[in-house]
Design a protein around this motif. Structure first.
Motif, PDB file in Angstrom:
ATOM      1  N   UNK A  78       0.961  -1.070   0.076  1.00 12.57           N
ATOM      2  CA  UNK A  78       0.187  -0.094   0.294  1.00 12.57           C
ATOM      3  C   UNK A  78       0.967   1.243   0.004  1.00 12.57           C
ATOM      4  N   UNK A  79       2.187   1.302  -0.234  1.00 15.05           N
ATOM      5  CA  UNK A  79       3.096   2.545  -0.189  1.00 15.05           C
ATOM      6  C   UNK A  79       2.913   2.902  -1.555  1.00 15.05           C
ATOM      7  N   UNK A  80       2.414   4.203  -1.393  1.00 15.50           N
ATOM      8  CA  UNK A  80       3.659   4.958  -2.510  1.00 15.50           C
ATOM      9  C   UNK A  80       4.746   4.546  -3.482  1.00 15.50           C
ATOM     10  N   UNK A  81       4.774   4.124  -5.111  1.00 14.40           N
ATOM     11  CA  UNK A  81       5.735   3.993  -5.243  1.00 14.40           C
ATOM     12  C   UNK A  81       6.345   4.984  -6.098  1.00 14.40           C
ATOM     13  N   UNK A  82       5.986   6.450  -6.190  1.00 15.98           N
ATOM     14  CA  UNK A  82       6.493   7.346  -6.369  1.00 15.98           C
ATOM     15  C   UNK A  82       8.080   7.979  -5.953  1.00 15.98           C
ATOM     16  N   UNK A  83       9.066   8.023  -6.849  1.00 19.37           N
ATOM     17  CA  UNK A  83      10.437   8.681  -6.094  1.00 19.37           C
ATOM     18  C   UNK A  83       9.956  10.015  -5.903  1.00 19.37           C
TER      19      UNK A  83
END
Length: 512
Positions: A115-120
């Motif tokens: 569920x963690x945002x995959x964006x960097x």
């Protein structure tokens, strides 16, 4: 049967559900409860949370005296609940309640890997926040829940609050979201990359995401928590930097640029009731000043100045809030709590630390909380995390017990700071600061303290101490006489160890 009961509880909550149509710009529930002095429990492999709570509050069943803790600051991160089940900690919270621990502060967040945002947003670091936070919070009951199941944070928070709301009063949104990796949070306006004039770069700080995303986190938190418990408090923090608070207050949750529009109409202050702050006076610069005359720092490493440092941190946060109108006139005034604070028991490097300075500070700062409307104080930590003789990190010698890591329950050793904390917490519990009566005391510059009123019994408790003003010293004495105009006849004096000794001395109010 347990699963059925939990499902039934959620169904009943769903039936009573209603989205809120107000924000913290409209109203903040008045806090009528007692000021509570608590603790961060920490993690010790040999001890479970129930046993640690016994050490905190005391448990006669095991002949544990405790250290006067009335509330706790636990956490229920999403990654933990997703693995073990949302109801997993209910027995622990029931145990806390049985010990007299209530109105706890729960810090939330920390998604599971899925569920963690995959964006960097920072090239070398993935966002720490949840994915799908910008999907709708609500979906009109699709899939049998009022929340949008694709909004992972909303779903996690709804399920958590539904199950634990009877044990929790304050929901702290993340832990130290402003933890600075760049040394930019300290900078003054006008300096390069400071956070007053510039939004924190995602590479600069703990969340690794734009500050607008934290405002979004607050907005989801406010809507979900208030829909389930309108009397609960949504807290920002615990914060260490007023510059980050300023960034929250000047941004909406608009992911483009934090500006307001019809979809993102309100700035961050609309979505929290309570300001939670952290204070560590021995490292935050409040115990020293640059002296041009000697071309170096002048130090004030003693417990009274440490209390001033604690209050300065609160004042810095309050000043920012007042600048944005949260002063009780233009907009509702925020509630204040402190969820991490202490001094070390050992001096490391040039930082202050000793058994007596820690003991004195904890007693004095609890009085300061009552005098300055800090509704909860949570000491860091319940126990130390290292052997005193070999410790090289000041945060590992902050605690009310010696290190528990290799100690089996219940073979703990309580420190004198723990006894002093118990004495002060118990004697001040349920009291209200009486500023008028304190003024009547006519305290000289050499003495600090105050008058505290018990509304149930109509009596006053007076807490007094001789103030120190010498660097690295707690060795001070002072004489005091209550003014005859106060008509004090019988005075029962209790000392720092009263929590165990239960002995007191009758004193002449003219010669203390």
């Amino acid at each position: 049967m347990k699963s059925f009961l939990i499902a039934l509880a959620l169904l009943c909550t769903l039936t009573a559900f209603a989205q809120v149509n107000y924000t913290a710009n409209d109203t903040i529930p008045p806090y009528h409860g007692n000021a509570l002095f608590g603790a961060n429990m920490g993690y010790y492999p040999s001890w479970d949370d129930e046993q640690l709570a016994d050490l905190a509050a005391g448990n006669p069943e095991y002949d544990i005296e405790g250290v006067g803790v009335k509330a706790l600051r636990p956490t229920l991160p999403e990654h933990f609940l997703e693995e073990y089940g949302y109801e997993y900690r209910i027995p622990s919270f029931e145990h806390y309640k049985g010990l007299g621990i209530y109105d706890n502060t729960l810090f939330v967040g920390f998604p599971s890997e899925d569920h963690q945002d995959s964006n960097y947003y920072c090239p070398d670091h993935q966002s720490e926040l949840f994915a799908n936070m910008y999907t709708p919070i609500w979906d009109n009951g699709e899939n049998g829940t009022p929340y949008n199941d694709e909004n992972y944070y909303a779903a996690y928070l709804y399920k958590t609050v539904s199950l634990y709301k009877n044990y929790v009063k304050f929901y702290e949104i993340w832990n130290e979201p402003d933890l600075d990796h760049s040394n930019n949070a300290w900078k003054d306006p006008g300096e390069d990359d400071n956070w007053w004039d510039n939004n924190p770069d995602p590479c600069d700080y703990k969340l690794r995401a734009p500050v607008e995303h934290y405002v979004r986190l607050l907005r989801i938190s406010y809507e979900v928590i208030k829909s389930l418990d309108s009397t609960a408090y949504v807290a920002v923090g615990g914060l260490g930097y007023p510059s980050f608070l300023d960034a929250v207050l000047r941004n909406t949750d608009n992911p483009e640029d934090g500006s307001p529009n019809s979809e993102y109409p309100l700035y961050g202050g609309a979505y929290f009731d309570c300001l939670s702050f952290h204070s560590y006076p021995h490292i935050d610069g409040s115990l020293r000043d640059w002296n041009n005359d000697i071309d170096t720092f002048e130090y004030f490493r003693h417990s009274d100045m440490a209390v001033e440092g604690f209050l300065l941190k609160k004042q810095e946060m309050e000043d920012v809030l007042f600048d944005y109108g949260y002063d009780g006139d233009s907009l509702p005034e925020k509630i204040y709590i402190n969820t991490e604070c202490n001094l070390p028991r050992k001096a490391i490097g040039d930082k202050m630390g000793s058994e007596i300075s820690q003991l004195n500070f904890l007693m004095k700062v609890l009085a300061a909380c009552l005098k300055n409307s800090v509704r909860q104080f949570h000491v860091f930590n319940l126990a130390e995390r290292d052997d005193y003789e070999t410790a090289t990190n000041s945060f590992k010698v902050m605690g009310l017990y010696e290190d528990l890591d290799d100690i089996e329950p219940y073979n703990e050793k309580r420190l004198n700071a723990g006894l002093a904390y118990k004495t002060t917490s118990n004697l001040l519990y349920g009291l209200q600061y009486d500023s008028a009566r304190t003024t009547q005391m006519q305290l000289p510059d050499t003495i600090d303290g105050g008058a505290f009123y018990n509304p149930l019994y109509g009596i006053h408790t007076y807490m007094l101490w001789a103030k120190t003003d010498t660097d690295m010293s707690e060795d001070v004495q002072a004489l005091y006489s209550f003014p005859s105009s106060m008509n004090i006849i019988n005075l029962e004096q209790k000392f720092w160890d009263f929590g165990d000794s239960n002995t007191s001395v009758l004193e002449d109010p003219k010669h203390i």
